[in-house]
Design an enzyme around this catalytic site. Structure first.
Site, PDB file in Angstrom:
ATOM      1  N   ASP A  29      -4.592   4.792   6.100  1.00 21.28           N
ATOM      2  CA  ASP A  29      -5.104   5.714   7.133  1.00 21.28           C
ATOM      3  C   ASP A  29      -6.376   5.156   7.752  1.00 21.28           C
ATOM      4  OD1 ASP A  29      -6.740   6.500   4.962  1.00 21.28           O
ATOM      5  OD2 ASP A  29      -5.621   8.340   4.670  1.00 21.28           O
ATOM      6  N   THR A  89      -9.710   0.474   2.639  1.00 24.11           N
ATOM      7  CA  THR A  89      -9.323  -0.214   1.406  1.00 24.11           C
ATOM      8  C   THR A  89      -8.594  -1.518   1.725  1.00 24.11           C
ATOM      9  OG1 THR A  89      -9.074   1.924   0.318  1.00 24.11           O
ATOM     10  CG2 THR A  89      -8.064   0.038  -0.769  1.00 24.11           C
ATOM     11  N   LEU A  90      -7.626  -1.431   2.618  1.00 25.63           N
ATOM     12  CA  LEU A  90      -6.851  -2.628   2.971  1.00 25.63           C
ATOM     13  C   LEU A  90      -7.747  -3.684   3.606  1.00 25.63           C
ATOM     14  CD1 LEU A  90      -4.164  -4.081   3.148  1.00 25.63           C
ATOM     15  CD2 LEU A  90      -3.692  -2.854   5.276  1.00 25.63           C
ATOM     16  N   ARG A 146       2.029  12.559  -9.972  1.00 22.80           N
ATOM     17  CA  ARG A 146       2.533  11.230  -9.620  1.00 22.80           C
ATOM     18  C   ARG A 146       3.986  11.044 -10.060  1.00 22.80           C
ATOM     19  NH1 ARG A 146      -1.732   7.830  -8.117  1.00 22.80           N
ATOM     20  NH2 ARG A 146      -3.733   8.232  -9.104  1.00 22.80           N
ATOM     21  N   ASP A 166      -0.822  11.189  -5.922  1.00 22.63           N
ATOM     22  CA  ASP A 166      -1.388  12.218  -6.804  1.00 22.63           C
ATOM     23  C   ASP A 166      -2.255  13.204  -6.044  1.00 22.63           C
ATOM     24  OD1 ASP A 166      -3.598  10.335  -6.357  1.00 22.63           O
ATOM     25  OD2 ASP A 166      -4.633  11.553  -7.856  1.00 22.63           O
ATOM     26  N   GLU A 193       0.835  -1.198   0.000  1.00 23.94           N
ATOM     27  CA  GLU A 193       0.000   0.000   0.000  1.00 23.94           C
ATOM     28  C   GLU A 193       0.873   1.253   0.000  1.00 23.94           C
ATOM     29  OE1 GLU A 193      -3.084   0.683  -0.250  1.00 23.94           O
ATOM     30  OE2 GLU A 193      -4.362  -0.883   0.611  1.00 23.94           O
ATOM     31  N   ASP A 194       0.385   2.297  -0.624  1.00 21.99           N
ATOM     32  CA  ASP A 194       1.068   3.585  -0.552  1.00 21.99           C
ATOM     33  C   ASP A 194       0.883   4.189   0.836  1.00 21.99           C
ATOM     34  OD1 ASP A 194      -1.631   3.564  -1.491  1.00 21.99           O
ATOM     35  OD2 ASP A 194      -1.518   5.714  -1.810  1.00 21.99           O
TER      36      ASP A 194
END
Lengths: 158, 124
Positions: A85, A89-90, A148, A142, A81-82
Site C-alpha cells: 500500500d 516496506t518494499l 492468520r 492477521d 509481498e502480501d
C-alpha cells in the site's frame, strides 16, 4: 495463482530466480505461489520489525529481524509481498537488496492498493488483486496476530 | 500553529530548520517516513494560488511534506472526508496552477489505516 506462477515462469525461463517472502503475512501466499511456478526457483525469507513494535521497543530505526540466508549476488530476486500500500516496506527491502548487487529485483504482491502509495519507484511487476481500502484477515493476514490460519481471505467489517 | 511536541532526532530529514509540526498526526507521519528511511522535508514550499492585480498574495498553500526522492508532496488532514471541501479546492487550484507538481492528500481514513498498521498515536 496459476496465472501469476505462469507469468513468472515465462519471464524467468532458464534463470532460476529466488522468491523472497516478506514475513509474516506472505507465508501462505509464497507457499502457493511457489507450487504454482513451474520452473526451478529458490526460496528465502526476510522479516523487518514493523514500525509499531519498534516504537514500543524504543527503536527509531528499522531493524531486520531475519535476514536472507542466501547470497543474492547476481541472482534474480522476486520479493513476495502480501500487500503493497504505502510501499514503505518494499521500498526499504529493495534498497537493502540492491546493495548486494543482484542481477535483477522484481516484486509480486497478492494484494495491491496503488492509491495509497507514498513511494512509487517500486518494481511491482506482478499483482494478484487491486483491492479497496478494506481490512482482510486469513490466508496469512492477521489482525493483532490472530486469524492468520483461516484458509481464505476474509473481509473485516468494522 | 506549532505545538510543543517531543521531536526525536530524525535520520533522513532533509530540511534546514528544525520542523515545527502543527499536530501529533504530522509528527507521527514524519516518524514513519524516517523509520523507513524515506528522505523528507517539512513544509519546504509555499505555492501561491491567487494574487491580486498588485501581486499581493491572496491565497497560498504549503503542503505538509515533500519527499525529494519521490518528487512528491504529501498533505495530511484529520478532517473527515466529507469536511475537506476547502482543502480539496486548494488542491484542485494547486494542480491547475502547477500541473507538474505531484501531490497526494492523505485523508483521515488513510491515516487511520496507517495508524492501525503502524500503531500510531494520532491524538491531538
Amino acid at each position: 495463482m496459476r496465472e501469476l506462477g505462469a507469468e513468472i515462469a515465462r519471464d524467468y525461463a532458464d534463470r532460476e530466480p529466488i522468491l523472497v517472502g516478506s514475513l509474516k503475512a506472505s507465508f501462505v501466499f509464497l507457499a502457493d505461489l511457489s507450487r504454482a511456478t513451474p520452473i526451478l526457483h529458490g526460496l528465502d525469507f526476510v522479516e523487518l520489525a514493523g514500525y509499531g513494535s519498534a516504537q514500543m521497543g524504543g527503536h527509531e530505526q528499522i531493524r531486520v529481524l531475519k535476514d536472507l540466508d542466501a547470497d543474492i549476488h547476481d541472482r534474480d530476486v522476486i520479493v513476495v509481498e502480501d500487500v503493497v500500500d504505502t510501499g514503505l516496506t518494499l521500498h526499504y527491502l529493495v534498497r537493502t537488496f540492491e546493495l548486494r548487487k543482484p542481477r535483477s529485483i522484481a516484486a509480486v504482491t497478492l494484494l495491491d492498493r496503488p492509491y495509497r502509495r507514498l513511494v512509487d519507484d517500486l518494481p511491482v511487476r506482478y499483482v494478484g488483486f487491486v483491492v479497496p481500502d478494506e481490512l482482510f484477515v486469513g490466508y496469512g493476514f492477521d489482525l493483532e496476530e490472530r486469524w492468520r490460519q483461516l484458509p481464505d481471505l476474509r473481509l473485516v467489517h468494522s | 500553529m506549532a505545538l510543543a511536541l517531543k521531536i526525536p532526532d530524525f535520520q533522513v530529514y532533509r530540511g534546514t530548520e528544525p520542523p515545527r509540526f502543527a499536530s501529533q498526526a504530522e509528527l507521527e507521519c514524519a516518524k514513519v517516513l524516517d523509520y523507513y528511511g524515506v528522505p523528507w522535508e517539512y513544509e519546504p514550499t509555499t505555492f501561491v494560488l491567487e494574487e491580486d492585480e498588485n501581486g499581493r498574495v491572496l491565497e497560498a498553500f504549503a503542503p505538509d511534506f515533500y519527499l525529494p526522492d519521490q518528487d512528491l508532496y504529501v498533505e495530511i488532514t484529520l478532517m473527515k472526508q466529507s469536511l475537506v471541501t476547502r482543502k480539496n479546492r486548494k488542491l484542485r487550484k494547486l494542480r491547475e496552477h502547477y500541473p507538474h507538481v505531484k501531490i497526494k492528500l492523505f485523508y483521515k481514513r488513510d491515516l487511520e489505516r496507517l495508524a492501525e498498521r503502524f500503531h500510531l498515536d494520532l491524538a491531538s
